[in-house]
Design an enzyme around this catalytic site. Structure first.
Site, PDB file in Angstrom:
ATOM      1  N   CYS A  27       0.827  -1.224   0.000  1.00  0.00           N
ATOM      2  CA  CYS A  27       0.000   0.000   0.000  1.00  0.00           C
ATOM      3  C   CYS A  27       0.853   1.263   0.000  1.00  0.00           C
ATOM      4  O   CYS A  27       0.347   2.346  -0.291  1.00  0.00           O
ATOM      5  CB  CYS A  27      -0.921   0.012   1.199  1.00  0.00           C
ATOM      6  SG  CYS A  27      -2.093  -1.341   1.201  1.00  0.00           S
ATOM      7  N   ASN A  36     -10.066  -0.040   0.282  1.00  0.00           N
ATOM      8  CA  ASN A  36      -8.609   0.087   0.271  1.00  0.00           C
ATOM      9  C   ASN A  36      -8.079  -0.440  -1.076  1.00  0.00           C
ATOM     10  O   ASN A  36      -8.134  -1.633  -1.337  1.00  0.00           O
ATOM     11  CB  ASN A  36      -8.039  -0.725   1.438  1.00  0.00           C
ATOM     12  CG  ASN A  36      -6.519  -0.665   1.517  1.00  0.00           C
ATOM     13  OD1 ASN A  36      -5.854  -0.190   0.598  1.00  0.00           O
ATOM     14  ND2 ASN A  36      -5.977  -1.178   2.611  1.00  0.00           N
ATOM     15  N   HIS A  63      -3.192   7.356   2.974  1.00  0.00           N
ATOM     16  CA  HIS A  63      -3.609   6.057   2.442  1.00  0.00           C
ATOM     17  C   HIS A  63      -5.027   5.778   2.937  1.00  0.00           C
ATOM     18  O   HIS A  63      -5.365   6.053   4.089  1.00  0.00           O
ATOM     19  CB  HIS A  63      -2.649   4.959   2.905  1.00  0.00           C
ATOM     20  CG  HIS A  63      -3.096   3.598   2.477  1.00  0.00           C
ATOM     21  ND1 HIS A  63      -3.494   3.333   1.183  1.00  0.00           N
ATOM     22  CD2 HIS A  63      -3.241   2.434   3.171  1.00  0.00           C
ATOM     23  CE1 HIS A  63      -3.851   2.062   1.095  1.00  0.00           C
ATOM     24  NE2 HIS A  63      -3.708   1.500   2.284  1.00  0.00           N
TER      25      HIS A  63
END
Ligand code: ACO
Length: 333
Positions: A113, A283, A253
């Site tokens: 990520c 996500n 994020h």
């Protein structure tokens, strides 16, 4: 060293949307549970036959158009992904071919990520030193393809998409002011895809045990994320010689609104300066930050000279942040 900035952005989300209500029909979960624990309401899911390179190509094309750069002018393409089309060849090579970026070198970068932050930090070095003029950085993921759709603790969290940015030289005083990157492999087991690599090659047994899907110790990742998002944001601002009051836009994020809220509280930034879109996308790993940035740009949330902090965390464990003084005006070659 040359100052380096982002002169164009683009993003692409596959059409198909999977809502929390849809998930209620697949696993034992409730819309309420997902929304209150994570902030996620829906996510985009790529069709089975659509590889991540297609999402990356679409996002990359849009970023090049936005920067008014022809594919033939691109010197380097970096794709940040943990869900590549293949172990090899690199997805970036496939994207370069699709774009017709004939002179571009291309490689993939994997920092889960945090991939997009690692990729722009890497790309900016090439431009800063004068080795390359134009670098296309893409964060793209098809997380849906590595999820265990019977595991309610993970399958509700992720989505598919891609975001891209064009990096070029900009006027002194603008562009990237600082980067902060880090990793801690001792936490590798907290978030992984255990099978399919050289440690545990694919076999009938690994497939039967679902070891090719994402495995996560959610609570531990949560604790790490809350701590690191605040720490790394403070550090990267210090490095740039700035204070929290100087931040115009915070692009974190997009994993969980509770994680973002904790980081924002720690920094003392006003909530209206924070970009949140995880309610719509879940996500998207390496795609989350560039898609959020692109949406903020297109929504007119950024003006020339604004200070942006982008911050990410992910498997590895990895973390990273950057401070960017916004301008889309590249220097003429
Ligand atoms: N629906 C309903 N109940 C559920 C679900 C679900 N989808 N998932 C788990 N539960 C249950 C659990 O079984 C547990 O029940 P129990 O108490 O009877 O055992 C209960 O809910 C609580 O589970 P927790 O895991 O403690 O829930 P938590 O509040 O920690 O939230 C979550 C879980 C959302 C995953 C959270 O831990 C989190 O966000 N962690 C960080 C994840 C993350 O950011 N990952 C991405 C990293 S980036 C990358 O590189 C990919």
């Amino acid at each position: 060293m040359q100052s380096v900035g982002i002169t164009g952005t683009g993003s692409y989300l596959p059409e198909n949307i999977l809502t929390n209500a849809d998930l209620e029909k697949i696993v034992d979960t409730k819309d309420d549970w997902i929304a209150s624990r994570t902030g996620i309401k829906e996510r985009h899911i790529a069709p089975k036959e659509m590889p991540v390179s297609e999402l990356c190509y679409q996002a990359g094309l849009r970023a090049l158009e936005d920067a008014r750069v022809a594919p033939e002018e691109v010197d380097l393409i970096i794709v940040a992904t943990m869900t590549p089309d293949y172990a090899f060849p690199a997805t970036a090579c496939l994207v370069a071919d699709r774009l017709g970026a004939k002179k571009a070198a291309a490689f993939d970068l994997e920092a889960a990520c945090t991939g997009f932050i690692f990729a722009i930090a890497t790309a900016s070095q090439f431009v800063a030193t004068g080795m390359y003029k134009t670098v296309l950085v893409i964060g793209g993921e098809t997380m849906s393809k590595i999820l265990n759709w019977e595991d309610r603790s993970t399958c509700i969290l992720f989505g598919d998409g891609a975001g891209a940015a064009v990096l070029q030289a900009v006027q002194k005083g603008f562009g990237f002011l600082s980067f902060e990157l880090g990793s801690d492999g001792s936490g590798g087991k907290l978030l992984s895809q255990p099978a399919g690599g050289s440690k545990c090659p694919a076999s009938l047994e690994t497939v039967e045990k679902n070891l090719h899907t994402l495995q996560m110790e959610g609570r531990e990742v949560y604790k790490f994320a809350v701590r690191i998002m605040g720490d790394v944001s403070v550090k990267v601002l210090e490095k740039a010689g700035l204070r929290k009051e100087d931040v115009d836009l915070f692009v974190p994020h997009q994993a969980n609104t509770r994680i973002i809220d904790a980081a924002v509280k720690r920094l003392g930034i006003s909530p209206d300066k924070v970009v949140i879109n995880l309610d719509k996308y879940g996500n998207m790993s390496a795609a989350a930050i560039p898609v959020a940035l692109d949406e903020a740009v297109k929504a007119g949330r950024l003006a020339e000279g604004d200070t942006i902090v982008m911050v990410g965390f992910g498997a590895g464990l990895t973390w990273g942040a950057c401070v960017l003084k916004w301008t889309k005006v590249g220097l003429k070659a």
